[in-house]
Design a protein around this motif. Sequence first.
Motif, mmCIF file in Angstrom:
data_model
loop_
_atom_site.group_PDB
_atom_site.id
_atom_site.type_symbol
_atom_site.label_atom_id
_atom_site.label_comp_id
_atom_site.label_asym_id
_atom_site.label_seq_id
_atom_site.Cartn_x
_atom_site.Cartn_y
_atom_site.Cartn_z
ATOM 1 N N PRO A 139 0.799 -1.091 0.075
ATOM 2 C CA PRO A 139 -0.094 -0.185 0.126
ATOM 3 C C PRO A 139 0.984 1.343 0.187
ATOM 4 C CG PRO A 139 -0.116 -1.127 2.040
ATOM 5 C CD PRO A 139 0.744 -2.044 1.192
ATOM 6 N N ALA A 140 0.575 2.304 -0.613
ATOM 7 C CA ALA A 140 1.355 3.382 -0.835
ATOM 8 C C ALA A 140 1.012 4.152 0.377
ATOM 9 C CB ALA A 140 0.648 4.486 -2.001
ATOM 10 N N VAL A 141 -0.037 4.300 1.144
ATOM 11 C CA VAL A 141 -0.074 4.973 2.314
ATOM 12 C C VAL A 141 -0.809 3.775 3.226
ATOM 13 C CG1 VAL A 141 -1.272 6.998 3.769
ATOM 14 C CG2 VAL A 141 -0.523 7.247 1.351
ATOM 15 N N PRO A 142 -0.112 3.003 4.008
ATOM 16 C CA PRO A 142 -0.472 1.898 4.661
ATOM 17 C C PRO A 142 -1.489 2.261 5.767
ATOM 18 C CG PRO A 142 1.824 2.229 5.339
ATOM 19 C CD PRO A 142 1.289 3.361 4.141
ATOM 20 N N LEU A 143 -1.372 3.278 6.392
ATOM 21 C CA LEU A 143 -1.960 3.213 7.636
ATOM 22 C C LEU A 143 -3.009 4.570 7.784
ATOM 23 C CD1 LEU A 143 1.092 2.948 10.197
ATOM 24 C CD2 LEU A 143 -0.853 1.429 9.511
ATOM 25 N N ALA A 144 -4.122 4.469 8.515
ATOM 26 C CA ALA A 144 -5.090 5.395 8.771
ATOM 27 C C ALA A 144 -4.240 6.688 9.337
ATOM 28 C CB ALA A 144 -6.237 4.992 9.516
ATOM 29 N N ASP A 145 -3.225 6.488 10.095
ATOM 30 C CA ASP A 145 -2.642 7.442 10.855
ATOM 31 C C ASP A 145 -2.175 8.553 9.840
ATOM 32 O OD1 ASP A 145 -1.985 6.629 13.921
ATOM 33 O OD2 ASP A 145 -2.190 4.960 12.348
ATOM 34 N N PHE A 146 -1.951 8.061 8.611
ATOM 35 C CA PHE A 146 -1.228 9.048 7.664
ATOM 36 C C PHE A 146 -2.339 9.754 6.510
ATOM 37 C CE2 PHE A 146 2.475 5.728 7.607
ATOM 38 C CZ PHE A 146 2.948 6.250 8.798
ATOM 39 N N ALA A 147 -3.650 9.160 6.751
ATOM 40 C CA ALA A 147 -4.639 9.680 5.741
ATOM 41 C C ALA A 147 -4.990 11.300 5.834
ATOM 42 C CB ALA A 147 -5.880 9.001 6.248
ATOM 43 N N GLU A 148 -4.521 12.101 6.903
ATOM 44 C CA GLU A 148 -4.719 13.318 6.987
ATOM 45 C C GLU A 148 -3.535 14.167 6.309
ATOM 46 O OE1 GLU A 148 -3.512 14.971 11.223
ATOM 47 O OE2 GLU A 148 -4.739 13.177 11.545
ATOM 48 N N PHE A 149 -2.364 13.348 6.149
ATOM 49 C CA PHE A 149 -1.291 14.018 5.410
ATOM 50 C C PHE A 149 -1.272 13.799 3.957
ATOM 51 C CE2 PHE A 149 0.018 13.006 10.030
ATOM 52 C CZ PHE A 149 0.582 13.897 10.206
ATOM 53 N N ASP A 150 -0.938 15.063 3.396
ATOM 54 C CA ASP A 150 -0.765 14.926 2.030
ATOM 55 C C ASP A 150 0.641 13.970 1.713
ATOM 56 O OD1 ASP A 150 -0.195 15.583 -0.723
ATOM 57 O OD2 ASP A 150 0.510 17.689 -0.250
ATOM 58 N N PRO A 151 0.263 13.176 0.662
ATOM 59 C CA PRO A 151 1.266 12.261 0.436
ATOM 60 C C PRO A 151 2.750 12.892 -0.082
ATOM 61 C CG PRO A 151 -0.544 11.536 -0.792
ATOM 62 C CD PRO A 151 -1.028 12.795 -0.176
ATOM 63 N N GLU A 152 2.668 14.007 -0.719
ATOM 64 C CA GLU A 152 3.717 14.771 -1.039
ATOM 65 C C GLU A 152 4.562 15.339 0.378
ATOM 66 O OE1 GLU A 152 3.573 17.892 -4.101
ATOM 67 O OE2 GLU A 152 2.226 16.687 -5.213
ATOM 68 N N TYR A 153 3.845 15.657 1.172
ATOM 69 C CA TYR A 153 4.395 15.948 2.609
ATOM 70 C C TYR A 153 4.964 14.857 3.207
ATOM 71 C CZ TYR A 153 4.880 17.045 7.581
ATOM 72 O OH TYR A 153 5.414 17.238 8.613
ATOM 73 N N LEU A 154 4.531 13.673 2.994
ATOM 74 C CA LEU A 154 5.098 12.365 3.621
ATOM 75 C C LEU A 154 6.497 12.278 2.934
ATOM 76 C CD1 LEU A 154 2.021 10.216 4.317
ATOM 77 C CD2 LEU A 154 3.002 11.628 5.979
ATOM 78 N N ALA A 155 6.284 12.209 1.587
ATOM 79 C CA ALA A 155 7.531 12.090 0.824
ATOM 80 C C ALA A 155 8.749 12.667 0.832
ATOM 81 C CB ALA A 155 7.010 11.810 -0.703
ATOM 82 N N SER A 156 8.252 14.129 1.334
ATOM 83 C CA SER A 156 9.380 15.200 1.390
ATOM 84 C C SER A 156 10.140 15.158 2.752
ATOM 85 C CB SER A 156 8.772 16.619 1.143
ATOM 86 O OG SER A 156 7.860 16.951 2.286
ATOM 87 N N ARG A 157 9.603 14.442 3.740
ATOM 88 C CA ARG A 157 10.389 14.324 5.025
ATOM 89 C C ARG A 157 11.731 13.874 4.814
ATOM 90 N NH1 ARG A 157 8.742 17.616 7.632
ATOM 91 N NH2 ARG A 157 9.955 16.524 9.300
ATOM 92 N N PRO A 158 12.509 14.511 5.502
ATOM 93 C CA PRO A 158 14.042 14.000 5.419
ATOM 94 C C PRO A 158 14.421 12.625 6.012
ATOM 95 C CG PRO A 158 13.777 15.689 7.277
ATOM 96 C CD PRO A 158 12.372 15.608 6.711
ATOM 97 N N LEU A 159 15.204 12.062 5.336
ATOM 98 C CA LEU A 159 15.668 10.632 5.696
ATOM 99 C C LEU A 159 16.460 10.943 6.975
ATOM 100 C CD1 LEU A 159 16.344 8.827 2.355
ATOM 101 C CD2 LEU A 159 14.530 8.460 4.058
ATOM 102 N N GLU A 160 16.185 10.264 8.125
ATOM 103 C CA GLU A 160 16.965 10.538 9.404
ATOM 104 C C GLU A 160 17.638 9.205 9.675
ATOM 105 O OE1 GLU A 160 15.267 12.937 12.402
ATOM 106 O OE2 GLU A 160 13.632 12.810 11.220
ATOM 107 N N PRO A 161 19.067 9.254 10.092
ATOM 108 C CA PRO A 161 19.623 8.016 10.555
ATOM 109 C C PRO A 161 19.094 7.608 11.668
ATOM 110 C CG PRO A 161 21.105 9.567 10.794
ATOM 111 C CD PRO A 161 20.046 10.140 10.218
ATOM 112 N N ALA A 162 18.946 6.250 11.947
ATOM 113 C CA ALA A 162 18.236 5.521 13.077
ATOM 114 C C ALA A 162 18.774 4.223 13.300
ATOM 115 C CB ALA A 162 16.795 5.601 13.127
#
Length: 186
Positions: free
Chosen positions: A87-110
Amino acid sequence: MNDMLDRQAEDRIELAGHVKWFDPAKGFGFIVPDDGGSDILLHANVLRNFGQNSVADGARIRILAQRTDRGIQAAVVLSLEPPADAPAVPLADFAEFDPEYLASRPLEPARIKWFDKAKGFGFANIFGTDDDIFLHVEVLRSSGLAELQPGEAVALRVIQGKRGRMATEILPWDAVLRRAPQEDAQ
Protein backbone atom coordinates in the motif's frame (compact mmCIF):
# COMPACT_ATOMS: atom_id res chain seq x y z
CA MET A 1 44.04 -14.41 -6.99
CA ASN A 2 43.10 -11.20 -8.84
CA ASP A 3 42.75 -13.13 -12.13
CA MET A 4 40.24 -15.43 -10.43
CA LEU A 5 38.25 -12.44 -9.10
CA ASP A 6 38.30 -10.79 -12.54
CA ARG A 7 36.97 -14.00 -14.14
CA GLN A 8 34.22 -14.25 -11.52
CA ALA A 9 33.17 -10.65 -12.22
CA GLU A 10 33.14 -11.34 -15.98
CA ASP A 11 30.96 -14.43 -15.49
CA ARG A 12 28.25 -12.44 -13.74
CA ILE A 13 25.07 -11.52 -15.58
CA GLU A 14 22.56 -8.84 -14.68
CA LEU A 15 19.06 -10.15 -14.01
CA ALA A 16 15.78 -8.71 -12.80
CA GLY A 17 12.95 -10.48 -11.03
CA HIS A 18 11.01 -10.60 -7.79
CA VAL A 19 11.72 -12.11 -4.40
CA LYS A 20 9.80 -15.38 -4.10
CA TRP A 21 10.56 -15.60 -0.38
CA PHE A 22 13.34 -14.71 2.01
CA ASP A 23 13.79 -16.04 5.55
CA PRO A 24 16.30 -14.06 7.66
CA ALA A 25 16.39 -16.87 10.26
CA LYS A 26 17.44 -19.41 7.62
CA GLY A 27 19.76 -16.88 5.98
CA PHE A 28 18.52 -17.28 2.43
CA GLY A 29 15.64 -17.06 0.01
CA PHE A 30 14.92 -17.24 -3.70
CA ILE A 31 14.38 -14.89 -6.62
CA VAL A 32 12.12 -15.68 -9.58
CA PRO A 33 13.82 -14.20 -12.68
CA ASP A 34 11.67 -12.20 -15.13
CA ASP A 35 13.17 -14.14 -18.05
CA GLY A 36 11.99 -17.46 -16.63
CA GLY A 37 14.19 -20.37 -15.71
CA SER A 38 15.21 -21.73 -12.35
CA ASP A 39 14.87 -19.80 -9.11
CA ILE A 40 18.02 -17.94 -8.04
CA LEU A 41 19.45 -18.32 -4.53
CA LEU A 42 19.67 -15.09 -2.52
CA HIS A 43 21.99 -15.53 0.45
CA ALA A 44 21.73 -13.27 3.51
CA ASN A 45 25.35 -12.12 3.09
CA VAL A 46 24.61 -10.80 -0.40
CA LEU A 47 21.61 -8.91 0.96
CA ARG A 48 23.67 -7.56 3.90
CA ASN A 49 26.32 -6.30 1.45
CA PHE A 50 23.49 -4.20 -0.03
CA GLY A 51 22.79 -2.84 3.46
CA GLN A 52 19.67 -4.83 4.34
CA ASN A 53 19.01 -7.78 6.62
CA SER A 54 15.64 -8.68 5.11
CA VAL A 55 13.49 -8.14 2.05
CA ALA A 56 9.72 -8.45 1.61
CA ASP A 57 8.26 -11.26 -0.48
CA GLY A 58 7.31 -9.90 -3.90
CA ALA A 59 9.90 -7.08 -3.84
CA ARG A 60 11.38 -6.22 -7.24
CA ILE A 61 15.10 -6.91 -7.41
CA ARG A 62 17.99 -6.39 -9.84
CA ILE A 63 21.11 -8.49 -9.26
CA LEU A 64 24.36 -9.66 -10.71
CA ALA A 65 24.14 -13.45 -10.71
CA GLN A 66 26.74 -16.14 -11.20
CA ARG A 67 26.60 -19.85 -11.95
CA THR A 68 27.99 -22.09 -9.20
CA ASP A 69 28.13 -25.83 -8.60
CA ARG A 70 24.78 -25.47 -6.82
CA GLY A 71 23.07 -23.47 -9.58
CA ILE A 72 22.62 -19.76 -10.19
CA GLN A 73 23.12 -17.52 -7.17
CA ALA A 74 22.84 -13.80 -6.59
CA ALA A 75 26.33 -12.31 -6.19
CA VAL A 76 25.45 -8.61 -5.88
CA VAL A 77 22.16 -6.80 -5.27
CA LEU A 78 21.94 -3.75 -7.55
CA SER A 79 18.50 -2.46 -6.55
CA LEU A 80 15.39 -3.32 -4.57
CA GLU A 81 11.89 -1.90 -4.81
CA PRO A 82 8.94 -2.61 -2.50
CA PRO A 83 6.36 -5.14 -3.69
CA ALA A 84 3.88 -3.77 -6.23
CA ASP A 85 0.99 -4.70 -3.95
CA ALA A 86 2.42 -2.76 -1.00
CA PRO A 87 0.00 0.00 0.00
CA ALA A 88 1.18 3.52 -0.85
CA VAL A 89 -0.21 4.94 2.41
CA PRO A 90 -0.52 1.90 4.67
CA LEU A 91 -2.02 3.40 7.81
CA ALA A 92 -5.07 5.44 8.67
CA ASP A 93 -2.66 7.54 10.80
CA PHE A 94 -1.27 8.98 7.54
CA ALA A 95 -4.65 9.73 5.89
CA GLU A 96 -4.71 13.37 7.04
CA PHE A 97 -1.28 14.04 5.53
CA ASP A 98 -0.62 15.02 1.93
CA PRO A 99 1.40 12.21 0.27
CA GLU A 100 3.83 14.82 -1.10
CA TYR A 101 4.45 16.04 2.46
CA LEU A 102 5.14 12.48 3.63
CA ALA A 103 7.57 11.91 0.74
CA SER A 104 9.31 15.22 1.41
CA ARG A 105 10.23 14.41 5.01
CA PRO A 106 14.01 14.13 5.38
CA LEU A 107 15.65 10.75 5.78
CA GLU A 108 17.03 10.51 9.31
CA PRO A 109 19.62 7.97 10.48
CA ALA A 110 18.30 5.67 13.22
CA ARG A 111 18.88 2.38 15.05
CA ILE A 112 16.26 -0.25 15.71
CA LYS A 113 15.51 -0.50 19.43
CA TRP A 114 13.29 -3.57 18.98
CA PHE A 115 10.78 -4.92 16.47
CA ASP A 116 8.33 -7.79 16.91
CA LYS A 117 6.84 -8.94 13.61
CA ALA A 118 4.19 -11.04 15.41
CA LYS A 119 2.98 -7.98 17.35
CA GLY A 120 3.22 -5.86 14.20
CA PHE A 121 5.30 -3.03 15.58
CA GLY A 122 8.49 -1.86 17.22
CA PHE A 123 10.57 1.22 17.98
CA ALA A 124 13.72 2.97 16.78
CA ASN A 125 15.78 5.91 17.96
CA ILE A 126 17.07 8.70 15.73
CA PHE A 127 20.85 8.99 16.17
CA GLY A 128 21.65 11.46 18.93
CA THR A 129 18.20 11.33 20.60
CA ASP A 130 16.40 9.10 23.07
CA ASP A 131 12.96 9.71 21.53
CA ASP A 132 11.16 6.54 20.49
CA ILE A 133 9.96 6.41 16.89
CA PHE A 134 7.02 4.02 16.36
CA LEU A 135 7.47 1.50 13.52
CA HIS A 136 4.42 -0.30 12.12
CA VAL A 137 4.75 -3.61 10.25
CA GLU A 138 2.76 -2.23 7.28
CA VAL A 139 5.23 0.65 6.93
CA LEU A 140 8.01 -1.93 7.01
CA ARG A 141 6.34 -3.96 4.23
CA SER A 142 5.55 -0.92 2.09
CA SER A 143 9.22 -0.01 2.40
CA GLY A 144 10.20 -3.41 0.95
CA LEU A 145 11.52 -4.96 4.17
CA ALA A 146 10.34 -8.05 6.03
CA GLU A 147 12.01 -7.80 9.46
CA LEU A 148 14.24 -5.59 11.58
CA GLN A 149 16.87 -6.61 14.10
CA PRO A 150 17.78 -4.74 17.32
CA GLY A 151 20.73 -2.46 16.64
CA GLU A 152 20.18 -2.48 12.87
CA ALA A 153 20.95 0.87 11.26
CA VAL A 154 18.17 2.32 9.09
CA ALA A 155 17.04 5.60 7.57
CA LEU A 156 13.55 6.84 8.54
CA ARG A 157 11.09 9.44 7.34
CA VAL A 158 9.28 10.58 10.49
CA ILE A 159 6.12 12.57 11.24
CA GLN A 160 4.44 13.74 14.42
CA GLY A 161 1.28 11.65 14.43
CA LYS A 162 -1.69 11.60 16.79
CA ARG A 163 0.06 9.03 18.97
CA GLY A 164 3.58 10.48 18.82
CA ARG A 165 6.49 10.31 16.41
CA MET A 166 6.16 7.55 13.83
CA ALA A 167 8.00 6.38 10.74
CA THR A 168 6.31 6.76 7.37
CA GLU A 169 9.15 5.00 5.55
CA ILE A 170 11.93 2.65 6.68
CA LEU A 171 14.95 2.25 4.43
CA PRO A 172 18.42 0.70 4.58
CA TRP A 173 20.90 2.92 6.45
CA ASP A 174 22.70 4.00 3.28
CA ALA A 175 19.51 5.02 1.45
CA VAL A 176 20.47 8.66 1.98
CA LEU A 177 23.56 8.13 -0.15
CA ARG A 178 21.73 6.17 -2.86
CA ARG A 179 18.75 8.52 -3.05
CA ALA A 180 20.54 11.86 -2.72
CA PRO A 181 21.28 12.34 -6.45
CA GLN A 182 17.67 11.44 -7.36
CA GLU A 183 16.15 13.79 -4.79
CA ASP A 184 18.53 16.63 -5.72
CA ALA A 185 17.31 16.37 -9.32
CA GLN A 186 13.70 17.00 -8.25
